[in-house]
Design an enzyme around this catalytic site. Sequence first.
Site, short mmCIF file in Angstrom:
data_model
loop_
_atom_site.label_atom_id
_atom_site.label_comp_id
_atom_site.label_asym_id
_atom_site.label_seq_id
_atom_site.Cartn_x
_atom_site.Cartn_y
_atom_site.Cartn_z
N GLN A 147 4.03 7.25 2.12
CA GLN A 147 3.39 6.51 3.19
C GLN A 147 3.19 5.08 2.69
OE1 GLN A 147 1.83 7.98 6.57
NE2 GLN A 147 3.92 8.43 5.95
N TRP A 183 0.81 -1.22 0.00
CA TRP A 183 0.00 0.00 0.00
C TRP A 183 0.85 1.28 0.00
CZ3 TRP A 183 -5.03 2.02 0.61
CH2 TRP A 183 -5.11 3.30 1.19
N ASP A 188 0.17 9.08 0.96
CA ASP A 188 0.76 10.39 0.64
C ASP A 188 2.23 10.36 0.16
OD1 ASP A 188 -1.46 10.70 2.22
OD2 ASP A 188 -0.45 11.79 3.81
C1 FRU Z 1 -3.24 12.10 4.76
C2 FRU Z 1 -2.88 11.42 6.07
C3 FRU Z 1 -1.92 12.29 6.86
C4 FRU Z 1 -1.20 11.28 7.71
C5 FRU Z 1 -1.09 10.11 6.77
C6 FRU Z 1 -1.15 8.76 7.44
O1 FRU Z 1 -3.66 11.24 3.76
O2 FRU Z 1 -4.04 11.11 6.79
O3 FRU Z 1 -2.53 13.31 7.60
O4 FRU Z 1 0.05 11.76 8.12
O5 FRU Z 1 -2.14 10.22 5.84
O6 FRU Z 1 -0.87 7.73 6.58
#
Ligand code: FRU
Length: 505
Positions: free
Chosen positions: A55, A36, A39
């Site tokens: 992420q 997965w 961001d």
């Molecule tokens: C945005 C978010 C951020 C956080 C991240 C967690 O999509 O919710 O605020 O840091 O994703 O994966």
Amino acid sequence: MSSDRLKKAREYERVFGEEISWEERPLFHVTPTVGWLNDPNGFSLYKGEIHLFYQYHPYGTQWGSMHWGHLKSRDFIRWERLPAALAPEREYDRNGCFSGSAVELPDGRHLLMYTGVSGEREGRARQTQCIALGDGLNYQSFSGNPVLTGENLPEGGSAEDFRDPKIWWDEEEKRFFAVAVNRTSDTSGAVLLFGSRDGMRWEYLATVDRCRNEYGKMWECPDMFELDGMELLLVSPMEMQAKGLEFHSGNEVIGLMGRYEKETYSFRREKVVPVDLGLDFYAPQTLLMPDGRRIMIAWMQSWESSRFCPEGAKWFGMLTIPRELRIIDGRLIQNPVRELEAYRIHPVIYREQKISGASESGKREGRIRFPGIEGRILDMTVRIRLEKGCRRFTVYFAEDARYYTALTYWPGENILHLDRTWSGLRYNIVNQRKLRVREKNGELKLRFILDRFSAEIFVNDGEQALSACLYTPGKARGISFEADGCAVIDIEKYEIRDFSAAGNM
Ligand code: FRU
């Protein structure tokens, strides 16, 4: 020295990343090594190369314990995969290394600033800002972590919703700045500004702007920079409510345009604009290039639609093509990075082609095709001039006998309508979006960037952009045109050179 959870993630992605063939991925859009992605993080220049993190949950195609995946590039198009950079394994980030950013330090180290989510206390997870330092490959936690906590927040700020630091160096002030989001006492979001001389010791400076429950609720992923003489603050609100055709409900990205006074850290908002009017776009982050270009990249997905992963997929989540941002005549303009042009091959060009005689909508007979105009990895510009009385013009793409996605222009109302209802998706998520467009000199110009699993459409040289994931089978390669009335079009289409066999990605 890699710790256990990072070692495990690196080993896992090495083994399972290899099992994903080139054809299962887009050609030039970033995907996770395995599992997965959400961001984009740490979009930065380091030792002359473009570094990008994301992420990352390698162990599944749904959101999970957040790591940072890592890639680098020299031109935004070809990306080299690097081993995961961060894993959640310290007291202060054991529930996740959430979004953040990066800069190169004067001493040559690469600094990552991210949100550490720590264990729940009384059912509440604490979010703090943390730092890791590295050489572009391996990163060590900073001994002074966390560098910003609930203690640094202005009154009423929630220590549970305090995240997504975006750091930059200000050459004039000889100082680092960072913006981060926070939930305030009115339960909606705010963007806070912090300052630091060395990138490690931080102090709160000001609240730059607040949501006041006007644009969604909590805000996420802020970015702030000067662009063409104005200040642009990008934020990703959660729980937006639709407003006209400009803003849609749910997760959305808005640009707060205004003036910024450096001396007092005060931002005066003048205008709020949508950033991408398509179906899948969230959490953008930008990078300033040495040539002055401000480049934005975003997660090509939205939280609402991201629960639906195609069956059998080994990865889920893509980033948009990096886009050059400008503000021209008060409008936010975005276009694909010019580096893409070096990869364009096999031009197919048609001029002054007449399109007319649509059959009943939905039937394929009235659609007009042109030899060489097809494909799922391409860069195609269509210029459309409608003749008087033309009621509708449609471009169909990713099309075969069964599937298509359509972009329809209704000149009567100046509406452009993107619809992927028949693209093969098996879930009833939002599949349509309408936006208002304008003709310029009697012409509407549409640039399509297709890359197997996505379409990004740029209207009138980037006045508006629309991004959408497509889960249509790859064999649906058709492109056709239809007019209810009469239109004259020019088409310029390029394939994108397939560099995948040569190595990276
Ligand atoms: C945005 C978010 C951020 C956080 C991240 C967690 O999509 O919710 O605020 O840091 O994703 O994966």
